[in-house]
Design a protein around this motif. Structure first.
Motif, PDB file in Angstrom:
ATOM      1  N   THR A   2      -6.838   4.271   5.089  1.00 49.00           N
ATOM      2  CA  THR A   2      -7.477   5.494   5.551  1.00 49.00           C
ATOM      3  C   THR A   2      -8.081   6.210   4.348  1.00 49.00           C
ATOM      4  OG1 THR A   2      -5.894   5.711   7.367  1.00 49.00           O
ATOM      5  CG2 THR A   2      -7.142   7.682   6.755  1.00 49.00           C
ATOM      6  N   LEU A   3      -9.389   6.341   4.359  1.00 47.26           N
ATOM      7  CA  LEU A   3     -10.091   6.923   3.219  1.00 47.26           C
ATOM      8  C   LEU A   3     -10.029   8.446   3.298  1.00 47.26           C
ATOM      9  CD1 LEU A   3     -11.824   6.000   0.781  1.00 47.26           C
ATOM     10  CD2 LEU A   3     -13.830   6.250   2.249  1.00 47.26           C
ATOM     11  N   PRO A   4      -9.491   9.111   2.270  1.00 47.13           N
ATOM     12  CA  PRO A   4      -9.461  10.579   2.300  1.00 47.13           C
ATOM     13  C   PRO A   4     -10.882  11.146   2.216  1.00 47.13           C
ATOM     14  CG  PRO A   4      -8.737   9.770   0.160  1.00 47.13           C
ATOM     15  CD  PRO A   4      -8.871   8.571   1.045  1.00 47.13           C
ATOM     16  N   PRO A   5     -11.092  12.357   2.712  1.00 47.79           N
ATOM     17  CA  PRO A   5     -12.428  12.948   2.657  1.00 47.79           C
ATOM     18  C   PRO A   5     -12.925  13.065   1.214  1.00 47.79           C
ATOM     19  CG  PRO A   5     -10.994  14.210   4.115  1.00 47.79           C
ATOM     20  CD  PRO A   5     -10.119  13.230   3.400  1.00 47.79           C
ATOM     21  N   LEU A   6     -14.211  12.848   1.043  1.00 50.75           N
ATOM     22  CA  LEU A   6     -14.800  12.927  -0.295  1.00 50.75           C
ATOM     23  C   LEU A   6     -14.602  14.316  -0.897  1.00 50.75           C
ATOM     24  CD1 LEU A   6     -16.539  11.817  -2.610  1.00 50.75           C
ATOM     25  CD2 LEU A   6     -18.563  12.496  -1.289  1.00 50.75           C
ATOM     26  N   PHE A  35      -6.483  11.679  -9.767  1.00 52.16           N
ATOM     27  CA  PHE A  35      -6.291  12.502  -8.569  1.00 52.16           C
ATOM     28  C   PHE A  35      -4.796  12.590  -8.280  1.00 52.16           C
ATOM     29  CE2 PHE A  35      -9.765   9.481  -8.084  1.00 52.16           C
ATOM     30  CZ  PHE A  35     -10.871  10.280  -7.848  1.00 52.16           C
ATOM     31  N   GLU A  36      -4.415  13.625  -7.553  1.00 54.66           N
ATOM     32  CA  GLU A  36      -3.071  13.698  -7.018  1.00 54.66           C
ATOM     33  C   GLU A  36      -3.137  13.597  -5.507  1.00 54.66           C
ATOM     34  OE1 GLU A  36       1.061  16.316  -7.285  1.00 54.66           O
ATOM     35  OE2 GLU A  36      -0.841  17.252  -7.820  1.00 54.66           O
ATOM     36  N   GLY A  37      -2.608  12.494  -4.965  1.00 49.42           N
ATOM     37  CA  GLY A  37      -2.582  12.297  -3.531  1.00 49.42           C
ATOM     38  C   GLY A  37      -1.204  12.568  -2.970  1.00 49.42           C
ATOM     39  N   PRO A  38      -1.030  12.405  -1.674  1.00 45.67           N
ATOM     40  CA  PRO A  38       0.271  12.650  -1.043  1.00 45.67           C
ATOM     41  C   PRO A  38       1.389  11.768  -1.593  1.00 45.67           C
ATOM     42  CG  PRO A  38      -1.472  12.467   0.608  1.00 45.67           C
ATOM     43  CD  PRO A  38      -2.080  12.071  -0.686  1.00 45.67           C
ATOM     44  N   VAL A  63      -7.042   4.894  -3.937  1.00 45.19           N
ATOM     45  CA  VAL A  63      -6.687   5.509  -2.656  1.00 45.19           C
ATOM     46  C   VAL A  63      -5.363   4.951  -2.157  1.00 45.19           C
ATOM     47  CG1 VAL A  63      -7.348   5.689  -0.232  1.00 45.19           C
ATOM     48  CG2 VAL A  63      -9.061   6.074  -2.035  1.00 45.19           C
ATOM     49  N   GLU A  64      -5.190   3.634  -2.235  1.00 45.31           N
ATOM     50  CA  GLU A  64      -3.936   3.030  -1.783  1.00 45.31           C
ATOM     51  C   GLU A  64      -2.746   3.619  -2.538  1.00 45.31           C
ATOM     52  OE1 GLU A  64      -2.523  -1.528  -1.489  1.00 45.31           O
ATOM     53  OE2 GLU A  64      -2.348  -0.601  -3.469  1.00 45.31           O
ATOM     54  N   PHE A  65      -2.871   3.726  -3.865  1.00 47.52           N
ATOM     55  CA  PHE A  65      -1.745   4.162  -4.687  1.00 47.52           C
ATOM     56  C   PHE A  65      -1.440   5.647  -4.510  1.00 47.52           C
ATOM     57  CE2 PHE A  65       0.361   4.775  -8.957  1.00 47.52           C
ATOM     58  CZ  PHE A  65       1.408   3.901  -8.728  1.00 47.52           C
ATOM     59  N   GLY A  66      -2.472   6.440  -4.236  1.00 44.55           N
ATOM     60  CA  GLY A  66      -2.270   7.875  -4.126  1.00 44.55           C
ATOM     61  C   GLY A  66      -2.061   8.394  -2.718  1.00 44.55           C
ATOM     62  N   TRP A  67      -2.485   7.613  -1.718  1.00 40.12           N
ATOM     63  CA  TRP A  67      -2.446   8.131  -0.346  1.00 40.12           C
ATOM     64  C   TRP A  67      -1.605   7.284   0.603  1.00 40.12           C
ATOM     65  CZ3 TRP A  67      -6.174   9.798  -3.567  1.00 40.12           C
ATOM     66  CH2 TRP A  67      -6.633  11.119  -3.428  1.00 40.12           C
ATOM     67  N   GLU A  68      -1.096   6.143   0.153  1.00 39.51           N
ATOM     68  CA  GLU A  68      -0.311   5.289   1.033  1.00 39.51           C
ATOM     69  C   GLU A  68       1.085   5.051   0.448  1.00 39.51           C
ATOM     70  OE1 GLU A  68      -2.424   1.731   2.028  1.00 39.51           O
ATOM     71  OE2 GLU A  68      -4.260   2.796   2.605  1.00 39.51           O
ATOM     72  N   GLU A  69       1.980   4.574   1.270  1.00 37.77           N
ATOM     73  CA  GLU A  69       3.337   4.285   0.809  1.00 37.77           C
ATOM     74  C   GLU A  69       3.309   3.140  -0.196  1.00 37.77           C
ATOM     75  OE1 GLU A  69       7.767   3.147   2.633  1.00 37.77           O
ATOM     76  OE2 GLU A  69       6.029   3.424   3.958  1.00 37.77           O
ATOM     77  N   ARG A  70       4.068   3.272  -1.264  1.00 31.47           N
ATOM     78  CA  ARG A  70       4.068   2.266  -2.312  1.00 31.47           C
ATOM     79  C   ARG A  70       5.113   1.188  -2.019  1.00 31.47           C
ATOM     80  NH1 ARG A  70       3.342   6.459  -7.491  1.00 31.47           N
ATOM     81  NH2 ARG A  70       1.345   7.304  -6.754  1.00 31.47           N
ATOM     82  N   PRO A  71       4.840  -0.068  -2.389  1.00 30.57           N
ATOM     83  CA  PRO A  71       5.799  -1.142  -2.125  1.00 30.57           C
ATOM     84  C   PRO A  71       7.129  -0.898  -2.831  1.00 30.57           C
ATOM     85  CG  PRO A  71       3.665  -2.041  -2.761  1.00 30.57           C
ATOM     86  CD  PRO A  71       3.597  -0.564  -3.015  1.00 30.57           C
ATOM     87  N   GLY A 220      -8.342  -4.265  -6.066  1.00 29.78           N
ATOM     88  CA  GLY A 220      -8.351  -3.464  -4.853  1.00 29.78           C
ATOM     89  C   GLY A 220      -7.021  -2.870  -4.462  1.00 29.78           C
ATOM     90  N   GLY A 221      -6.027  -2.970  -5.341  1.00 28.11           N
ATOM     91  CA  GLY A 221      -4.759  -2.313  -5.049  1.00 28.11           C
ATOM     92  C   GLY A 221      -3.553  -3.208  -5.225  1.00 28.11           C
ATOM     93  N   VAL A 222      -2.392  -2.585  -5.197  1.00 21.96           N
ATOM     94  CA  VAL A 222      -1.136  -3.287  -5.429  1.00 21.96           C
ATOM     95  C   VAL A 222      -0.891  -4.346  -4.366  1.00 21.96           C
ATOM     96  CG1 VAL A 222       1.379  -2.992  -5.481  1.00 21.96           C
ATOM     97  CG2 VAL A 222      -0.102  -1.363  -6.685  1.00 21.96           C
ATOM     98  N   ARG A 223      -1.070  -4.012  -3.114  1.00 24.79           N
ATOM     99  CA  ARG A 223      -0.757  -4.961  -2.047  1.00 24.79           C
ATOM    100  C   ARG A 223      -1.705  -6.164  -2.063  1.00 24.79           C
ATOM    101  NH1 ARG A 223       0.839  -0.121  -0.011  1.00 24.79           N
ATOM    102  NH2 ARG A 223       2.894  -0.089   1.014  1.00 24.79           N
ATOM    103  N   ARG A 224      -2.990  -5.900  -2.277  1.00 25.78           N
ATOM    104  CA  ARG A 224      -3.933  -7.016  -2.291  1.00 25.78           C
ATOM    105  C   ARG A 224      -3.642  -7.952  -3.463  1.00 25.78           C
ATOM    106  NH1 ARG A 224      -9.480  -8.094  -4.015  1.00 25.78           N
ATOM    107  NH2 ARG A 224     -10.385  -9.590  -2.555  1.00 25.78           N
ATOM    108  N   ALA A 225      -3.322  -7.386  -4.618  1.00 32.55           N
ATOM    109  CA  ALA A 225      -3.004  -8.215  -5.775  1.00 32.55           C
ATOM    110  C   ALA A 225      -1.717  -9.004  -5.543  1.00 32.55           C
ATOM    111  CB  ALA A 225      -2.888  -7.340  -7.016  1.00 32.55           C
ATOM    112  N   ARG A 226      -0.713  -8.346  -4.946  1.00 31.18           N
ATOM    113  CA  ARG A 226       0.549  -9.037  -4.663  1.00 31.18           C
ATOM    114  C   ARG A 226       0.322 -10.188  -3.689  1.00 31.18           C
ATOM    115  NH1 ARG A 226       4.688  -5.719  -1.152  1.00 31.18           N
ATOM    116  NH2 ARG A 226       2.976  -6.175   0.285  1.00 31.18           N
ATOM    117  N   ASP A 227      -0.491  -9.968  -2.655  1.00 30.64           N
ATOM    118  CA  ASP A 227      -0.761 -11.008  -1.674  1.00 30.64           C
ATOM    119  C   ASP A 227      -1.551 -12.161  -2.293  1.00 30.64           C
ATOM    120  OD1 ASP A 227       0.551  -9.409   0.128  1.00 30.64           O
ATOM    121  OD2 ASP A 227      -1.271  -8.721   1.155  1.00 30.64           O
ATOM    122  N   LEU A 228      -2.447 -11.839  -3.219  1.00 32.96           N
ATOM    123  CA  LEU A 228      -3.229 -12.874  -3.889  1.00 32.96           C
ATOM    124  C   LEU A 228      -2.317 -13.790  -4.700  1.00 32.96           C
ATOM    125  CD1 LEU A 228      -6.569 -12.327  -5.758  1.00 32.96           C
ATOM    126  CD2 LEU A 228      -4.762 -13.640  -6.828  1.00 32.96           C
TER     127      LEU A 228
END
Length: 328
Positions: A2-6, A35-38, A63-71, A220-228
């Motif tokens: 989910t992309l936060p508003p610009l 940035f500081e995300g949730p 965005v993934e690291f700042g706005w989504e749950e971290r692994p 593209g983020g922690v999850r994509r790199a981990r899956d790769l």
């Protein structure tokens, strides 16, 4: 994702410029947008020469690291290597002294304007400083062709290399070289052939590498790199992209989430900066980094703030990359 508003991202953005002890990858001052995300602080810092399409992957990671749950981590600390830029041999001692307790060193080679003799002198000095039990890997950033790489690795082999990172630029060259140098017992690692490739798994399918170097932001983020890494079936080294302490924390989160971690990671690069955004900065202690959240120091954010024209440049870049992500 989910992309936060610009507007929300622009309102919270901090653009910093971090001076470096020694020029590295042609960079003397490293710029980044924070940035500081949730979920905490995060970083967007593609190198300035990267186009918007490539940079959009770095924004997706931020965005993934700042706005989504971290692994969830599977380890509390991550072992890291020292990073030795393409400095003269007599400068090696001072560089290594900034990497507390590190028993592995990555040495830059194939620097434009330098010779193989320069590389040999630098690697020799690192070996002398680290002793026979230290581990040494070299990184050519694709600077050699196949013949040059074979010749260089033969010349460097007496210094007991752990592996050679991206000795050649293309996957086909890496595959040829890997076959040629098998008798030396020097594994081949792929970096640019993973993070700058349209198909990051092609290098594994081609049998062109023994291990992968993965970086959270470019992929593209922690999850994509981990899956790769999981899909490749190869061991991985997690490395930084010359990030601030905030971006390094993203790499540490990736390394901490991998089921297996057979190599020291290239996440000690905070030691290359004269000053960083965190106090204390995320730098090696006893050869490792703690798996921890990083919160920038307000005074350091102010002291390291980029100039007005550079802040505007990054704000425009963020706007363009945000539009690319929004468009899918």
């Amino acid at each position: 994702m989910t992309l936060p508003p610009l507007d929300e991202m622009l309102a919270d953005a901090h653009v910093v410029a971090l001076p470096m002890h020694t020029r590295f990858r042609g960079v003397q001052v490293r710029e980044a947008m924070l940035f500081e995300g949730p979920s905490g602080w995060t970083e967007f810092s593609p190198f300035v020469e990267y186009d918007d399409l490539e940079s959009a992957a770095w924004l997706a990671a931020a965005v993934e690291f700042g706005w989504e749950e971290r692994p969830a981590p599977v380890r509390e600390t991550v072992p890291v290597n020292a990073t030795v830029p393409a400095v003269p041999a007599d400068a090696v001692r001072a560089v290594l002294a900034r990497f507390h307790g590190c028993r592995t060193a990555k040495v830059k080679v194939a620097e434009r304007g330098q010779s193989l003799a320069d590389d040999i002198a630098r690697v020799r000095e690192v070996r002398e400083r680290m002793g026979p039990e230290g581990r040494i890997r070299v990184d050519a950033n694709g600077g050699w062709n196949v013949d040059e790489a074979e010749h260089a690795l033969h010349a460097l082999a007496p210094y007991d290399l752990e592996y050679a990172e991206q000795p050649c630029a293309s996957i086909d060259e890496l595959a040829q070289l890997r076959e040629r140098v098998a008798y030396m017992g020097i594994p081949i690692a792929a970096d640019e052939s993973v993070r700058k490739a349209d198909d990051p798994l092609r290098v594994a399918r081609a049998g062109a590498a023994d291990l992968l170097v993965v970086k959270a932001q470019p992929l593209g983020g922690v999850r994509r790199a981990r899956d790769l890494v999981a899909a490749s079936g190869l061991p991985a080294v997690v490395s930084s992209a010359l990030d601030t302490s905030v971006g390094i924390a993203m790499g540490v989160a990736l390394a901490a989430a991998l089921p297996e971690l057979d190599y020291d990671c290239g996440l000690g690069t905070g030691s290359l900066f004269v000053s960083d955004v965190a106090d204390p900065p995320l730098q090696p202690r006893d050869g490792a980094l703690a798996v921890t959240a990083v919160v920038p120091d307000a005074a350091r954010l102010e002291a390291l703030a980029a100039s007005g024209d550079r802040r505007e440049w990054w704000r425009k870049r963020l706007t363009r990359c945000h539009a690319l992500l929004a468009a899918g």
